[in-house]
Design a protein around this motif. Structure first.
Motif, PDB file in Angstrom:
ATOM      1  N   GLN A  77       0.828  -1.208   0.000  1.00 17.41           N
ATOM      2  CA  GLN A  77       0.000   0.000   0.000  1.00 17.41           C
ATOM      3  C   GLN A  77       0.862   1.258   0.000  1.00 17.41           C
ATOM      4  O   GLN A  77       0.622   2.195  -0.771  1.00 17.41           O
ATOM      5  N   LEU A  78       1.879   1.292   0.844  1.00 22.59           N
ATOM      6  CA  LEU A  78       2.735   2.471   0.918  1.00 22.59           C
ATOM      7  C   LEU A  78       3.510   2.683  -0.373  1.00 22.59           C
ATOM      8  O   LEU A  78       3.686   3.820  -0.835  1.00 22.59           O
ATOM      9  N   ALA A  79       3.954   1.584  -0.992  1.00 21.87           N
ATOM     10  CA  ALA A  79       4.675   1.701  -2.266  1.00 21.87           C
ATOM     11  C   ALA A  79       3.764   2.259  -3.351  1.00 21.87           C
ATOM     12  O   ALA A  79       4.189   3.072  -4.192  1.00 21.87           O
ATOM     13  N   LEU A  80       2.516   1.839  -3.317  1.00 21.01           N
ATOM     14  CA  LEU A  80       1.542   2.330  -4.292  1.00 21.01           C
ATOM     15  C   LEU A  80       1.292   3.820  -4.095  1.00 21.01           C
ATOM     16  O   LEU A  80       1.297   4.602  -5.055  1.00 21.01           O
ATOM     17  N   MET A  81       1.082   4.246  -2.862  1.00 19.56           N
ATOM     18  CA  MET A  81       0.786   5.639  -2.585  1.00 19.56           C
ATOM     19  C   MET A  81       1.948   6.551  -2.962  1.00 19.56           C
ATOM     20  O   MET A  81       1.747   7.700  -3.366  1.00 19.56           O
ATOM     21  N   ALA A  82       3.154   6.039  -2.840  1.00 14.45           N
ATOM     22  CA  ALA A  82       4.329   6.857  -3.151  1.00 14.45           C
ATOM     23  C   ALA A  82       4.451   7.161  -4.638  1.00 14.45           C
ATOM     24  O   ALA A  82       5.161   8.108  -5.020  1.00 14.45           O
ATOM     25  N   ARG A  83       3.756   6.400  -5.466  1.00 14.58           N
ATOM     26  CA  ARG A  83       3.879   6.567  -6.925  1.00 14.58           C
ATOM     27  C   ARG A  83       2.760   7.403  -7.523  1.00 14.58           C
ATOM     28  O   ARG A  83       2.678   7.554  -8.738  1.00 14.58           O
ATOM     29  N   ARG A  84       1.893   7.974  -6.707  1.00 13.45           N
ATOM     30  CA  ARG A  84       0.757   8.727  -7.219  1.00 13.45           C
ATOM     31  C   ARG A  84       1.187  10.036  -7.900  1.00 13.45           C
ATOM     32  O   ARG A  84       2.082  10.723  -7.416  1.00 13.45           O
ATOM     33  N   GLU A  85       0.508  10.353  -8.993  1.00 14.58           N
ATOM     34  CA  GLU A  85       0.714  11.611  -9.695  1.00 14.58           C
ATOM     35  C   GLU A  85      -0.636  12.296  -9.883  1.00 14.58           C
ATOM     36  O   GLU A  85      -1.618  11.637 -10.242  1.00 14.58           O
ATOM     37  N   PRO A  86      -0.727  13.621  -9.658  1.00 13.49           N
ATOM     38  CA  PRO A  86      -2.002  14.313  -9.828  1.00 13.49           C
ATOM     39  C   PRO A  86      -2.529  14.197 -11.257  1.00 13.49           C
ATOM     40  O   PRO A  86      -1.790  14.439 -12.222  1.00 13.49           O
ATOM     41  N   ILE A  87      -3.769  13.825 -11.389  1.00 13.18           N
ATOM     42  CA  ILE A  87      -4.369  13.670 -12.709  1.00 13.18           C
ATOM     43  C   ILE A  87      -4.403  15.006 -13.451  1.00 13.18           C
ATOM     44  O   ILE A  87      -4.162  15.055 -14.664  1.00 13.18           O
ATOM     45  N   GLU A  88      -4.662  16.096 -12.746  1.00  9.34           N
ATOM     46  CA  GLU A  88      -4.706  17.408 -13.381  1.00  9.34           C
ATOM     47  C   GLU A  88      -3.385  17.727 -14.076  1.00  9.34           C
ATOM     48  O   GLU A  88      -3.368  18.249 -15.198  1.00  9.34           O
ATOM     49  N   LEU A  89      -2.275  17.407 -13.415  1.00  6.79           N
ATOM     50  CA  LEU A  89      -0.968  17.687 -14.006  1.00  6.79           C
ATOM     51  C   LEU A  89      -0.693  16.780 -15.200  1.00  6.79           C
ATOM     52  O   LEU A  89      -0.099  17.215 -16.202  1.00  6.79           O
ATOM     53  N   LEU A  90      -1.115  15.527 -15.119  1.00  6.95           N
ATOM     54  CA  LEU A  90      -0.900  14.608 -16.234  1.00  6.95           C
ATOM     55  C   LEU A  90      -1.699  15.035 -17.456  1.00  6.95           C
ATOM     56  O   LEU A  90      -1.212  14.931 -18.590  1.00  6.95           O
ATOM     57  N   ILE A  91      -2.906  15.515 -17.244  1.00  2.06           N
ATOM     58  CA  ILE A  91      -3.726  15.973 -18.369  1.00  2.06           C
ATOM     59  C   ILE A  91      -3.089  17.188 -19.028  1.00  2.06           C
ATOM     60  O   ILE A  91      -3.093  17.337 -20.263  1.00  2.06           O
ATOM     61  N   ALA A  92      -2.497  18.074 -18.213  1.00  3.28           N
ATOM     62  CA  ALA A  92      -1.892  19.301 -18.743  1.00  3.28           C
ATOM     63  C   ALA A  92      -0.507  19.070 -19.329  1.00  3.28           C
ATOM     64  O   ALA A  92      -0.022  19.896 -20.119  1.00  3.28           O
ATOM     65  N   ASP A  93       0.119  17.966 -18.969  1.00  3.31           N
ATOM     66  CA  ASP A  93       1.488  17.694 -19.418  1.00  3.31           C
ATOM     67  C   ASP A  93       1.487  17.245 -20.881  1.00  3.31           C
ATOM     68  O   ASP A  93       0.888  16.229 -21.220  1.00  3.31           O
ATOM     69  N   PRO A  94       2.189  17.960 -21.774  1.00  4.04           N
ATOM     70  CA  PRO A  94       2.214  17.561 -23.190  1.00  4.04           C
ATOM     71  C   PRO A  94       2.909  16.226 -23.430  1.00  4.04           C
ATOM     72  O   PRO A  94       2.749  15.622 -24.487  1.00  4.04           O
ATOM     73  N   VAL A  95       3.669  15.748 -22.470  1.00  7.30           N
ATOM     74  CA  VAL A  95       4.368  14.467 -22.614  1.00  7.30           C
ATOM     75  C   VAL A  95       3.406  13.291 -22.463  1.00  7.30           C
ATOM     76  O   VAL A  95       3.645  12.205 -22.990  1.00  7.30           O
ATOM     77  N   THR A  96       2.294  13.495 -21.754  1.00  5.78           N
ATOM     78  CA  THR A  96       1.311  12.416 -21.540  1.00  5.78           C
ATOM     79  C   THR A  96       0.742  11.956 -22.887  1.00  5.78           C
ATOM     80  O   THR A  96       0.374  12.776 -23.725  1.00  5.78           O
TER      81      THR A  96
END
Length: 345
Positions: A21-40
């Motif tokens: 669980q802790l390993a999973l939580m450490a890898r979270r990225e905000p969806i808002e930033l991913l949508i705005a990121d042109p690399v996505t």
């Protein structure tokens, strides 16, 4: 010594799930930033944008929790996030249960590592249980953590993804200790009905009727098989006779599926693998848990004319009753479709 070993194994399991669980939580990225990121990647950006809209819909229309869950994303390098081990005795369709401090008693043990799941299944088989391992695309921490959207939740069919989001949020809304069938059937209903309304608000056609009909027919037949096996195990016959009748019942189920695939759903292979692989008591456990009370919740929803607020109030009142009373109400409303549940208890 037995108690000590059991305790060590339990502590080891808690350490495993805590680490996962802790390993999973450490890898979270905000969806808002991913949508705005042109690399996505464009496809992922579109899927996340749709999920963001569905997340808002879930709270505003369905009344599901409004919190930080499913506002962040985790990319996994596996087809599932956890592997759940189900077990049942050879001559019973009742699941072996496992009890935990928060979740209460449930019909499976989940592992972040598939090899650990396999070892647990082997251990249980050595004790005489039949086992089945089912991969899970998502799970709920019941609001204790801000659960993320997982890459395993996102597939080629957006209906499945949106439905899974609603399903997991339903667990955060209402969870009854020691009643897996109630919890899972309720979440399954919320996902199905919520998805239909989601599509309606977007002026999209209803979910694929044939696809839905296939799923319902398959589930009903599998539940019938489960009940047939239960009736066989209740009969005063030898174990050898039970095994023979069990294999005959499973063969009849497989024959039905083959005919249905040939004549009604030739282009829908979703259940082929499930049917072709070994079928045992443990494999039938999730069907009884996830779908058993869905017709009852559908009937209760109709009785309040599709009013989500009234439905939630009624179900919450039902959840406060003792399990025996809950089951009786659900059985009666399924059979008669005439009972209503009060808004308070």
């Amino acid at each position: 010594m037995v108690l000590l070993l059991a305790g060590c194994r339990t502590l080891g399991y808690y350490a495993h799930v805590s680490h996962g669980q802790l390993a999973l939580m450490a890898r979270r990225e905000p969806i808002e930033l991913l949508i705005a990121d042109p690399v996505t990647e464009p496809a992922l950006r579109a899927q996340l944008a749709e999920l963001r809209e569905a997340r808002v819909f879930a709270s505003e229309r369905l009344g599901l929790p409004r919190n930080r869950s499913y506002t962040r994303y985790v990319a996994l390098d596996a087809p599932y996030v956890t592997w759940n081990v189900f077990a049942a005795p050879e001559f019973s369709v009742e699941a072996l249960t496992h009890c935990f401090p928060v979740a209460g008693c449930v019909a499976y043990r989940g592992y972040f590592d598939p090899d650990k799941a396999k070892r647990e299944a082997e251990r249980l088989r050595a004790r005489g249980y039949q086992t089945w391992i089912g991969g899970a695309e998502a799970y709920s921490t019941l609001g204790w953590f801000a659960d993320p959207v997982l890459s395993t939740m996102i597939g080629t069919n957006s209906d499945d993804t949106i439905g899974l989001l609603f399903h997991e949020l339903a667990h955060q809304w209402l969870y009854v200790r020691d009643d897996t069938a109630f919890n899972e059937s309720l979440a399954t209903f919320v996902a199905r009905k919520g998805l239909a309304e989601w599509r309606q608000t977007r002026a999209e056609p209803p979910p694929d009727r044939e696809r839905d009909a296939h799923e319902r027919a398959f589930t009903e037949r599998a539940l019938e098989l489960r009940e047939t096996l239960a009736s066989i195990y209740r009969r005063p016959i030898t174990h050898e006779a039970m095994r023979t009748e069990r294999e005959a019942a499973i063969a009849t189920f497989r024959a039905w599926h083959a005919e249905a695939r040939r004549t009604r759903w030739p282009d829908d292979p979703r259940f082929d693998r499930w049917v072709s692989e070994p079928i045992n008591n443990a494999k039938l456990v999730p069907l009884g848990l996830y779908d058993g009370w869905v017709p009852a919740f559908e009937a209760l929803f109709r009785q309040v004319d599709g009013d989500w607020e009234a439905f939630r109030a009624g179900v919450e009142a039902l959840a406060r009753r003792p399990k025996a009373e809950r089951d009786k109400v659900l059985e009666e409303v399924t059979e008669e479709n005439s009972l209503t549940i009060p808004a308070c208890a």
